[in-house]
Every structure is written in C-alpha cells, then in structure tokens.
Design a protein around this motif. Structure first.
Motif, mmCIF file in Angstrom:
data_model
loop_
_atom_site.group_PDB
_atom_site.id
_atom_site.type_symbol
_atom_site.label_atom_id
_atom_site.label_comp_id
_atom_site.label_asym_id
_atom_site.label_seq_id
_atom_site.Cartn_x
_atom_site.Cartn_y
_atom_site.Cartn_z
ATOM 1 N N ALA A 1 0.825 -1.211 0.000
ATOM 2 C CA ALA A 1 0.000 0.000 0.000
ATOM 3 C C ALA A 1 0.860 1.263 0.000
ATOM 4 C CB ALA A 1 -0.931 -0.008 1.208
ATOM 5 N N CYS A 2 1.973 1.240 0.718
ATOM 6 C CA CYS A 2 2.868 2.404 0.730
ATOM 7 C C CYS A 2 3.466 2.648 -0.654
ATOM 8 C CB CYS A 2 3.971 2.199 1.759
ATOM 9 S SG CYS A 2 3.417 2.276 3.485
ATOM 10 N N LEU A 3 3.863 1.589 -1.337
ATOM 11 C CA LEU A 3 4.411 1.754 -2.685
ATOM 12 C C LEU A 3 3.355 2.285 -3.647
ATOM 13 C CD1 LEU A 3 6.652 -1.424 -3.089
ATOM 14 C CD2 LEU A 3 7.353 0.900 -2.543
ATOM 15 N N SER A 4 2.119 1.867 -3.474
ATOM 16 C CA SER A 4 1.056 2.350 -4.362
ATOM 17 C C SER A 4 0.750 3.824 -4.141
ATOM 18 C CB SER A 4 -0.211 1.518 -4.158
ATOM 19 O OG SER A 4 -0.807 1.782 -2.892
ATOM 20 N N GLN A 5 1.061 4.348 -2.966
ATOM 21 C CA GLN A 5 0.832 5.769 -2.705
ATOM 22 C C GLN A 5 1.705 6.662 -3.576
ATOM 23 O OE1 GLN A 5 -1.276 7.491 -0.827
ATOM 24 N NE2 GLN A 5 -2.360 5.701 -0.058
ATOM 25 N N LEU A 6 2.759 6.101 -4.152
ATOM 26 C CA LEU A 6 3.638 6.894 -4.998
ATOM 27 C C LEU A 6 2.948 7.349 -6.277
ATOM 28 C CD1 LEU A 6 6.886 4.770 -4.591
ATOM 29 C CD2 LEU A 6 6.473 7.045 -3.653
ATOM 30 N N THR A 7 1.842 6.709 -6.658
ATOM 31 C CA THR A 7 1.116 7.151 -7.845
ATOM 32 C C THR A 7 0.462 8.513 -7.638
ATOM 33 O OG1 THR A 7 -0.864 5.969 -7.086
ATOM 34 C CG2 THR A 7 0.655 4.782 -8.536
ATOM 35 N N ASN A 8 0.172 8.869 -6.394
ATOM 36 C CA ASN A 8 -0.480 10.147 -6.087
ATOM 37 C C ASN A 8 0.427 11.107 -5.337
ATOM 38 O OD1 ASN A 8 -2.989 9.002 -7.059
ATOM 39 N ND2 ASN A 8 -3.093 7.911 -5.112
ATOM 40 N N HIS A 9 1.333 10.560 -4.538
ATOM 41 C CA HIS A 9 2.236 11.382 -3.734
ATOM 42 C C HIS A 9 3.664 10.896 -3.958
ATOM 43 C CE1 HIS A 9 -1.420 12.751 -1.729
ATOM 44 N NE2 HIS A 9 -1.739 11.489 -1.530
ATOM 45 N N PRO A 10 4.322 11.365 -4.996
ATOM 46 C CA PRO A 10 5.666 10.865 -5.323
ATOM 47 C C PRO A 10 6.730 11.401 -4.374
ATOM 48 C CG PRO A 10 5.013 12.586 -6.868
ATOM 49 C CD PRO A 10 3.824 12.332 -6.000
ATOM 50 N N HIS A 11 6.682 10.930 -3.158
ATOM 51 C CA HIS A 11 7.652 11.342 -2.145
ATOM 52 C C HIS A 11 8.335 10.092 -1.617
ATOM 53 C CE1 HIS A 11 9.436 13.192 1.423
ATOM 54 N NE2 HIS A 11 9.166 14.369 0.882
ATOM 55 N N ARG A 12 9.624 10.180 -1.349
ATOM 56 C CA ARG A 12 10.393 9.004 -0.928
ATOM 57 C C ARG A 12 10.068 8.559 0.498
ATOM 58 N NH1 ARG A 12 14.823 10.970 -4.456
ATOM 59 N NH2 ARG A 12 15.023 9.371 -6.081
ATOM 60 N N PHE A 13 9.263 9.330 1.192
ATOM 61 C CA PHE A 13 8.796 8.857 2.506
ATOM 62 C C PHE A 13 8.076 7.519 2.374
ATOM 63 C CE2 PHE A 13 4.965 8.485 5.134
ATOM 64 C CZ PHE A 13 5.537 8.350 6.397
ATOM 65 N N TRP A 14 7.281 7.371 1.309
ATOM 66 C CA TRP A 14 6.532 6.128 1.131
ATOM 67 C C TRP A 14 7.460 4.959 0.821
ATOM 68 C CZ3 TRP A 14 1.978 6.455 3.064
ATOM 69 C CH2 TRP A 14 1.282 7.666 3.029
ATOM 70 N N ILE A 15 8.560 5.210 0.180
ATOM 71 C CA ILE A 15 9.533 4.141 -0.074
ATOM 72 C C ILE A 15 10.167 3.694 1.241
ATOM 73 C CG2 ILE A 15 11.645 3.544 -1.312
ATOM 74 C CD1 ILE A 15 10.917 5.617 -3.391
ATOM 75 N N CYS A 16 10.504 4.647 2.088
ATOM 76 C CA CYS A 16 11.079 4.299 3.397
ATOM 77 C C CYS A 16 10.077 3.523 4.244
ATOM 78 C CB CYS A 16 11.525 5.565 4.117
ATOM 79 S SG CYS A 16 12.821 6.498 3.251
ATOM 80 N N ALA A 17 8.821 3.966 4.246
ATOM 81 C CA ALA A 17 7.791 3.265 5.018
ATOM 82 C C ALA A 17 7.570 1.855 4.479
ATOM 83 C CB ALA A 17 6.487 4.051 4.987
#
Length: 582
Positions: free
Chosen positions: A241-257
């Motif tokens: 789910a965190c990786l899928s958030q990159l489609t709307n919020h391209p921030h590397r925070f989601w990659i770390c999470a």
C-alpha cells in the motif's frame, strides 16, 4: 531614380490602393475631434480593463462601419462537449462522483469482514492448533524472560514478535483475545490491499478485489488463527500500500515506510522475503524515471533492518537454516502431493488471475503480480516442506487477487450480458472459499475437552507423555502444573532418548490417534508396564484432503491413561526441544 520625392510617391500609392480596396466607404473630410482613448486589442484568455474619456461628438456612421470591419475580437475557446461531460480523473485515483457507489460498496465489504470473523471467533468451533499453542507458550516464556534461553528462534521461521503478542493476549483473556488480535491483523491486510488496488487501478477494481479476497478460504482462516503469518501478511500488505501511494504522492517517505514494513514482515516470518521480487516490480512500475535510485533505497533500508535483527540472534538463525536444509534433503511428504495440494487451493484463482493479466493494459505491473502467485507453490513443491503450507499461500493471494478484481471490473464495464459473467465469477469464488474453509479450519484435532480434564486432574510436578505435546502444554503451563513446557515429552523426545526417568514411572500418558501417533514400540512398552489405566476417552469426526483430491472422513480419538502405582514426580526441566512442529 528620384530619391527626394520617394516618400511622397509611396504615400500617394498607398492612398490610391486604399480607395480601390474599399470603394464603398467614403471618407469625409477630417474634422477636429478630441484625441481618442488608447485602444488595446484583447489577448486570448485575458480580460483587459479599458479606460476611455467621453467623446464630445459621436462617431459618424462611416467611421463606425469602418472600425467594425477592421476590428478583430478574440473570443475565449469553448470547451468541447466530450470534455464537458468527462470528469477530471487523476491518474491512480478515480472521479469522486462516478465511483461513489463502488467506494461505498468497498467500505461495506470491509465491515462485512469484521462481522464474519467475529461470528467465527465467538462460535469457538475450533480448538487451538499445534502452531497456535506453540506460539502462545513461547510468548508466555518470553514475557517471563526465558524465551531466548529456551531456543525457540532455532526452529521458529521468524522472530518472537508474534509469540509476544499471542502470549500477552492469552495471559489476559485466553485464546479468545489471541484470535481477536489475529482478526485485527486480518482487517489491516484487507484495508491495505483495498487501498493499494485503488491506487494502482481504480475503485471498481478495488471493490471486486475486496469482495473476492474476503471469501478466500486461506484468508478466512488467517483472519482468526493465532499464527505468525497473520501479522506477516498484514505488514506485507502495508508495504504494498505504501508503494502504491507513490502514484499520487511521489515522495520518498513512502519508499522508506514500505521498506520498514517489508523488513518487519521478514523478521516476523522469514519466508515473506520471497515477496521481494513483486514488491520491487511494483516500485519500478510506479517510479519509472527514478526506479534505480528508489530500488537501491528500498533494499538498503530493508536489508539494514533485517541484519540488525539477524546479528543479535545469528547462532539460532543458523540452527533454523540447518534444520530447513535437512528437511529439504529428506522430505517427509511427496513433492508431487504438495504440488497437488497447492493446486487444489490456488489453482482456480491463478487461472482467473492469468486471464486478468491477458486482459490488462498495464503488462509491466500485472506480470509481477502474477509471478507472486506461483512463488510459494514452487517453494513447497521443490523443497518438500509441508509446514505452514496453507498459511504461506496468503502471501501470494495478496498479489493475486487484484488481478481477479481486474477481470471482474473489465467484464462489468462491457455490455450488459457480461455483467452477469462478472457476478458468476465472483459468486464462484465465494462458493469455492466457503467449500474449502472447513477443510482448513478443522484439519486439526480439537483437544479442548481432554486438555481441560488433564489440567484439572493433574498435580504440580506430575510428568507427562503426550504425542500432541504443545497443545496440552499450553493448558498445563498456564495453570502452573508444569514448570517448563519441555516437561511434556512427545515422540521426538522419547525416540531421541530425552526421557529423564523410566517410561513406566510417568504419571500421565495421552494417546491421540492421528498422523503423529505414538510408535507401536512405545505403546507396547507402556502396556507392558501394567500400571496405566484409561481414565478419559474422547472422539471427534474430522475430514482431510487426500492426494487424489478426495475428502477422507475419519475419527480422532483421545485416550488419557493414568499411572495408578507411580508416586515419582520430578521438578527437573530438560533442555529445550527442537521438535515442536510436525
């Protein structure tokens, strides 16, 4: 050639040209008028404010006609009919008006999952499975500071994270709270999967995915079974789910999470590491322009967290790797039988998901989702390891079911008759899950009644011989009838000379007739002692799946024998056993 009179000649020529082009407009003699205001031509899309001074004389009609013919007004561009009817859709999400009923139906599916699991738990139809009891006992021992010393990490396929939660829940409210904790992790799994599917596709696909996922037999069992796969699958779903958030919020925070959640999933259950490939595939799809840097960041964080755990318990982790290697070298179950069993539980969903891959337009994404569905069937089939085979399938279903939801959504978007086909596919999956669920949830003897009887009749310090040792050890240890769980000896300990006293001097002997029954030599020796008498008998009807996909109906029997002559008790606690799991 004249040079001085050239401007006059050009001016005369222009005057004659204007007269020939506009013959109908007769220009009167110029009259003295005030200076007109500065006229600025409008620009497309910009509204200009004009300031003018009042005229003392109105314009004559020829002047007005000439100005109307030469003045150009730029009108704003009108929106086309198609763009006016089509709502704005942000990539990765959906239009709020168009998909409102699908979002509402998805939320109702989440609520239905909670209701279904609460009914299963409160009915208490099944007793503790051996792996549930093992995690609970290990958790209680860890809370008491004895978990590391007992060596559970040497044969657990994961850390003591879930045993701690299970032991705490059992201490507070018994098996009921343990299973409600597992239900909470199951709900997190479903919510995270719904969110990931909605981000990668749309609300319609997410809704169909959630409805099919709720009815899956493996997920129905993991939704209330107190085993380590429940939190591991939930953490893996959070990572997706965190990786899928990159489609709307391209921030590397989601990659770390996502990396942290994946590392915790692997620490909880080591075999979750097989899902690294599909996760990296999703990351590469949503971050095509920066995929190399982001993949490196994900691997760096996840590897660092796992190594921080591994370096602390590397010696016990090495023992686990050694035991797995020995099992692969000498498998207890036929590899063909394992593949057939995996095909029984995952075959139909895999076929529908393959159809979704063929129909999907996002081949670079769906290929990784499809690959994830075959990793664990191949693992069990090639290694011959049958332990946790049903629970491990949940990792693959996490990536498989978005493709099933995609098939149903694509059929629903087509002509009216194909909507019925989508409903037939969904109804078929629900029927399949309801049919397979009892085979998974009731494939272990329910020993609650005989275990309760034994815990009530036994005295502190008594010695026990029980082939299904961990299920009984949970009750005996919780009621302080034994000082350590290894005080209850099973098949492995007896056959490997772990007994501290003579077999005829044990106080209790429990014989559970199922796949892990006592060897004939042990039962013959105990009957030769002539001091054991049966004091309790229990039987239960059960079913099992044979290798030829036929359902075998059999009867489980439990017989408790008591030594009427032995007065010997021992408070010695033998070393930790490594034969807990079947």
């Amino acid at each position: 050639m004249p040079t001085v009179n050239q401007p006059t000649t050009n001016r005369t020529a222009l005057s004659e040209l204007n007269t020939s082009i506009v013959p109908s407009v007769a220009r009167p003699a110029p009259t003295p008028t005030p200076a007109p205001a500065l006229e600025v031509q409008p620009t497309a899309g910009i509204e200009l404010v004009r300031h003018s001074t009042p005229r003392t004389q109105p314009k004559s009609s020829p002047d007005a006609a000439h100005e109307a013919s030469t003045k150009t007004e730029v009108q704003p561009k009108k929106a086309s009919r198609k763009s006016a009817k089509t709502p704005a859709v942000v990539p990765g999400r959906d239009a709020p008006v168009r998909y409102t009923y699908w979002i509402t139906l998805g939320y109702l599916t989440l609520l239905a999952y909670i209701i279904i699991q609460c009914v299963f738990i409160l009915q208490r139809q099944s007793g503790p499975r051996m792996d549930e009891a093992t995690y609970i006992v290990a958790g209680i021992r860890t809370l008491q500071g004895q978990g590391i010393q007992d060596g559970y990490l040497s044969w657990f396929a994961g850390s003591l994270l879930w045993p701690l939660l299970a032991g705490l829940g059992f201490t507070l409210k018994g098996l009921l709270l343990v299973r409600f904790t597992a239900m909470a992790f199951g709900f997190v799994t479903l919510v995270a999967l719904y969110s990931a599917t909605r981000n990668l596709f749309d609300a319609r696909v997410a809704c169909f995915t959630a409805m099919a996922f709720v009815a899956n037999s493996t997920m129905l069992v993991l939704g209330h079974l107190g085993v380590s796969m429940s939190p591991a699958v939930a953490l893996l779903a959070i990572s997706l789910a965190c990786l899928s958030q990159l489609t709307n919020h391209p921030h590397r925070f989601w990659i770390c999470a996502a990396a942290v959640a994946f590392a915790l999933a692997v620490i909880t259950e080591y075999l979750a590491a097989l899902m690294l490939l599909p996760l990296l595939g999703v990351l590469a799809y949503v971050r095509q322009d920066k995929r190399r840097t982001d993949i490196f960041l994900f691997l760096f964080l996840a590897t660092g967290l796992f190594l921080a755990f591994l370096l602390s318990f590397q010696y016990q982790f090495g023992d686990w790797v050694s035991s797995v290697t020995n099992t692969v070298a000498t498998p207890r179950t036929s590899r063909l039988a394992l593949l057939m069993t995996q095909a029984y539980f995952t075959g139909i969903p895999c076929v529908i998901a393959a159809l979704g891959f063929l129909l999907a337009g996002k081949k670079k994404l769906t290929i990784f989702l499809l690959i994830a569905s075959v990793l664990f069937p191949l693992y069990h089939g090639l290694t011959g390891i049958a332990a946790d085979m049903d629970g491990n399938a949940g990792f693959g279903f996490l990536f498989l079911y978005p493709l099933i939801g995609l098939v149903c959504a694509l059929l629903w978007k087509r002509m009216f008759l194909l909507k019925f086909l989508a409903l037939i596919v969904l109804a078929g999956l629900i029927v399949l899950g309801v049919y397979q669920y009892p085979k998974l949830d009731n494939n272990w003897p329910d020993i609650r009644q005989p275990a309760t009887y034994l815990a009530q009749q036994a005295k502190p310090g008594d010695t026990f011989l029980i082939n299904d040792s961990w299920s009984y050890s949970m009750y005996l240890y919780a009621q302080h009838k034994i000082k350590a769980p290894d005080a209850v000896l099973n098949n492995y300990q007896i056959t490997h000379s772990k007994a501290k006293i003579n077999i005829c001097q044990y106080n209790w002997f429990v014989e559970t007739k199922w796949s892990n029954s006592w060897p004939a030599t042990i039962t013959k020796q105990l009957r030769a002692c002539k001091n054991f008498v049966p004091v309790y008998f229990y039987e239960q009807k059960d079913t099992a799946l044979k290798s030829n996909f036929q359902i075998l109906k059999y009867t489980d029997t439990v017989t408790i024998w008591k030594n009427i002559n032995s007065h010997i008790t021992t408070n010695k606690t033998p070393g930790p056993s490594k034969a807990g799991k079947k």
